[in-house]
Design a protein around this motif. Structure first.
Motif, mmCIF file in Angstrom:
data_model
loop_
_atom_site.group_PDB
_atom_site.id
_atom_site.type_symbol
_atom_site.label_atom_id
_atom_site.label_comp_id
_atom_site.label_asym_id
_atom_site.label_seq_id
_atom_site.Cartn_x
_atom_site.Cartn_y
_atom_site.Cartn_z
ATOM 1 N N SER A 1 1.029 -1.040 0.187
ATOM 2 C CA SER A 1 -0.173 0.198 -0.182
ATOM 3 C C SER A 1 0.268 1.102 -0.008
ATOM 4 O O SER A 1 1.869 1.596 0.374
ATOM 5 C CB SER A 1 -1.098 0.196 1.396
ATOM 6 N N THR A 2 0.545 2.422 -0.522
ATOM 7 C CA THR A 2 1.109 4.048 -0.041
ATOM 8 C C THR A 2 0.266 4.603 -0.538
ATOM 9 O O THR A 2 -0.596 4.535 -0.871
ATOM 10 C CB THR A 2 1.700 3.549 -1.966
ATOM 11 N N VAL A 3 0.343 6.094 0.663
ATOM 12 C CA VAL A 3 -0.280 6.804 0.833
ATOM 13 C C VAL A 3 0.422 8.036 0.756
ATOM 14 O O VAL A 3 2.033 7.906 0.414
ATOM 15 C CB VAL A 3 -0.631 6.575 2.570
ATOM 16 N N ARG B 1 3.311 9.898 -9.659
ATOM 17 C CA ARG B 1 2.118 8.548 -9.960
ATOM 18 C C ARG B 1 1.995 7.692 -8.882
ATOM 19 O O ARG B 1 3.035 7.423 -8.092
ATOM 20 C CB ARG B 1 2.200 7.522 -11.297
ATOM 21 N N ALA B 2 0.551 6.648 -8.272
ATOM 22 C CA ALA B 2 1.124 6.077 -7.201
ATOM 23 C C ALA B 2 -0.010 5.035 -7.998
ATOM 24 O O ALA B 2 0.029 4.064 -6.569
ATOM 25 C CB ALA B 2 1.046 6.600 -5.760
ATOM 26 N N THR B 3 -0.268 4.385 -8.704
ATOM 27 C CA THR B 3 -1.568 3.706 -9.116
ATOM 28 C C THR B 3 -0.862 2.485 -9.906
ATOM 29 O O THR B 3 -0.042 1.334 -9.144
ATOM 30 C CB THR B 3 -2.660 3.903 -9.154
ATOM 31 N N ARG B 4 -0.314 2.910 -10.963
ATOM 32 C CA ARG B 4 -0.041 2.328 -12.085
ATOM 33 C C ARG B 4 1.421 1.480 -11.713
ATOM 34 O O ARG B 4 2.211 0.500 -11.904
ATOM 35 C CB ARG B 4 -0.450 2.387 -13.852
ATOM 36 N N TYR B 5 2.339 2.739 -11.607
ATOM 37 C CA TYR B 5 3.734 2.545 -10.500
ATOM 38 C C TYR B 5 3.074 4.310 -9.745
ATOM 39 O O TYR B 5 2.562 4.653 -9.484
ATOM 40 C CB TYR B 5 4.539 3.138 -11.592
ATOM 41 N N THR B 6 4.618 4.012 -9.330
ATOM 42 C CA THR B 6 4.842 5.001 -7.900
ATOM 43 C C THR B 6 6.301 5.842 -8.213
ATOM 44 O O THR B 6 7.217 5.540 -8.560
ATOM 45 C CB THR B 6 5.804 4.156 -6.452
#
Length: 634
Positions: free
Chosen positions: A532-534, A581-586
């Motif tokens: 997970s990434t916030v 970006r934080a969904t398809r890549y971060t």
């Protein structure tokens, strides 16, 4: 009288036409000097008139030879054996011999029977890497002489040619030890392989001679499938590098490591053996030892032919080994988890050090970052220096290189989509009428000189020149990268000054070319994926709040299986809009041409700065503003 069809002419027909015996025809056709010249001429004239051609097989059988040699190999699917076979067949053909090839399918129980049967059909035998037990081999060899062994030592009366695989594996071990590795895994080959035994002896000697070296032996095999199946045992062994029995085993290992998300060489170094043709095309390209393959086959034939012909001329030595350094090996990763307490006091000062053709940033207890010069990057990725891996103090990597979704993303780099039409970002270029399009417009950034300050040694200065796709200079850059311990973690400061020394510069992005909201280009940080990434910023939580904002800081809080990390990015100087970006890549970075192009006049300077704080804990939404302010003040 009509002509007899060519296929039915025999030696008896020639004898009748020449009014001689079949024995006389045979002696003439074999070049014997015991036949009177006038009779020999009459026989040859009759043979020409009848279009007779003697059978090579029949002639050889009458002379007690076949002009064929047998070649027995364990596995025809192994490219090493294919190249040895090629060397033998090419060299033997020049002497008028053909090669009968037999495969044992790595079965030592069937090998003796196959070798005897092949030898019965031929004049001599070559056995490549026989898997027979020592006693069985010694019992077999007297039955199949003349014979030559390849990559296996026999008794004194049986010649052999072979590679010193013990020395070859030591070359690999010394390379890995030089990069800081002390716990290695060896994926062992077939039990009956003599070259595997040689490797094991050499590994045991290395352990005795190199302080702190520990080598874990894992049973494996010689195929791609064997390497693929070994990954779980490799990971359980807690090693930092793997030495594979051969390149095929390494291929299987690399494939499975990629599937389970292990970065090579950032998390684990992998080396092979043989340097077969596909090794440099592996992902990443495989570090290995170049074994003389075709040359070994040619030498084996020359040794065998000297036995057949009864000559005793001097023969060449086995061609030497060569180390092929590629992208699958690198410095040892810092994987040891540090306990709590006075981290700064225990880690000591942070310093840059040169290791081979790269620089590493490390403390006394942790390896923090590698600085690579992009020499192995393909042109389509816009070659440039970059940082990878960049790790927290506890060894968690916070960068990724050439991932599947964007092969041209490389750790932390200064990547710009358009510089006077040249891509220093890599990949496709956005065209207004065609969308993202792959063009031959990729430039590169080349380092001219790299220095590290003498004291305290924590700042690296790289002087670079940017070139367009035609090799013409565009910009000069002075880049300074500094590391230091801070706030319970460590900070990385990137400062670049670009100068338009060769004329005006026009910096573009996809947004300025007509793709709204995609204004990337500048110092860009590509992060790995996480459970997970916030995303946190001054404008709130989430990607939408931070995207394109002028927040002076940006934080990525990532949760992994058993850890949590934070990457806090701060813009110390002029604040540019954030691309992220934080969904398809971060990934994220300040964007130089967010909505409109950026122009530099001749000799004008452009200063770019980014500070990163890497922590082994998650930040709460209230913490980043205070930490960012302290980073800007120090």
């Amino acid at each position: 009288m009509g002509r007899t069809p060519k296929g039915s002419i025999t030696i008896a027909d020639v004898a009748r036409a020449a009014a001689v015996s079949r024995a006389t025809v045979s002696r003439v056709m074999n070049g014997a000097a015991t036949v009177a010249p006038e009779i020999a001429e009459r026989v040859r004239a009759a043979a020409d008139r009848l279009n007779y051609r003697p059978s090579d097989l029949a002639r050889n059988l009458s002379l007690g030879r076949t002009n064929m040699v047998a070649l027995v190999v364990p596995d025809l699917g192994n490219p090493l054996f294919q190249q040895i076979m090629r060397g033998i067949t090419n060299a033997s053909a020049a002497a008028g011999y053909q090669v009968l090839v037999a495969e044992t399918d790595e079965d030592p129980l069937a090998e003796a029977e196959i070798a005897v049967e092949a030898r019965r059909r031929c004049d001599a035998l070559i056995m490549v890497s026989p898997r027979l037990a020592e006693k069985s081999l010694l019992d077999l060899l007297p039955e199949v002489k003349p014979v030559v062994l390849v990559n296996r030592q026999g008794p004194p009366d049986v010649p052999s040619v072979g590679v010193d695989f013990g020395r070859a594996v030591r070359i690999v071990v010394d390379h890995l030890v030089g990069h800081g590795h002390r716990r290695l895994a060896y994926l062992a080959g077939p039990v009956g392989s003599a070259s595997n035994t040689d490797r094991l002896r050499s590994l045991a000697k290395a352990e005795r001679q190199i302080a702190g070296l520990e080598i874990v032996r894992l049973e494996c095999g010689s195929s791609i499938e064997d390497g693929y199946a070994a990954v779980e045992r490799v990971l359980e062994s807690r090693v930092t590098a793997v030495v594979a029995f051969n390149d095929l085993v390494a291929f299987g290992l690399l494939a499975r490591l990629n599937e389970v998300g292990v970065a090579v060489p950032a998390d684990l170094s992998v080396a092979g053996m043989d340097d077969i043709g596909l090794s440099r095309f592996a992902v990443p390209s495989l570090t290995t030892v170049r074994v003389p393959q075709q040359g070994l086959g040619e030498l084996a034939w020359r040794v065998l032919y000297s036995q057949i012909a009864g000559s005793e001329g001097a023969l060449d030595d086995v061609p030497d080994l060569r180390f092929a350094l590629r992208a699958s090996t690198g410095p040892v990763p810092q994987t040891t988890r540090l306990p709590g307490g006075d981290v700064q006091g225990r880690l000591g000062p942070v310093r840059w050090q040169q290791q081979g053709d790269i620089f590493v940033l490390r403390s006394e207890a942790a390896l923090l970052a590698h600085y690579e010069f992009g020499q192995r990057m393909p042109q389509v990725h816009s070659p440039r220096p970059y940082l990878h891996p960049v790790r927290t103090l506890n060894g968690t990597p916070l960068t990724e290189v050439s991932p599947v979704d964007h092969r041209h993303h490389y750790g932390v780099s200064l990547a710009v989509a358009g510089v006077n039409g040249t891509s220093h970002w890599g990949g496709r270029t956005f065209l207004p009428d065609r969308g993202p399009t792959l063009l031959a417009n990729h430039g590169q950034q080349r380092s001219r000189s790299v220095t590290v300050d003498a004291d305290p040694g924590n700042t690296l200065t790289d002087d670079l020149t940017w070139y367009d796709e035609q090799g013409r200079p565009q910009l000069v850059e002075r880049r300074r990268l500094s590391g230091s311990l801070a706030e319970g973690g460590w900070r990385l400061d990137w400062n670049s000054v670009l100068i338009a020394s060769y004329g005006p510069i026009h910096i573009d992005s996809p947004a300025t070319a007509g793709r709204p909201g995609v204004g990337y280009g500048g110092i860009f940080w590509r992060l790995p994926s996480a459970d997970s990434t916030v995303v946190l910023s001054q404008d709130g939580e989430g990607v939408d709040a931070a995207y394109g904002s002028l927040s002076p800081w940006l934080a990525f809080v990532q949760h992994h299986a058993d850890t949590a990390t934070t990457l806090l990015l701060v813009q110390p100087g002029t604040v540019h809009p954030w691309f992220l970006r934080a969904t398809r890549y971060t990934g994220a970075g300040p964007a130089l041409a967010w909505q409109s192009p950026l122009t530099l006049h001749p000799d004008q300077k452009l200063s770019l700065s980014l500070t990163a704080l890497l922590l082994d804990r998650p930040l709460t939404p209230t913490e980043p503003p205070t930490l960012a302010a302290r980073l800007l003040q120090s």
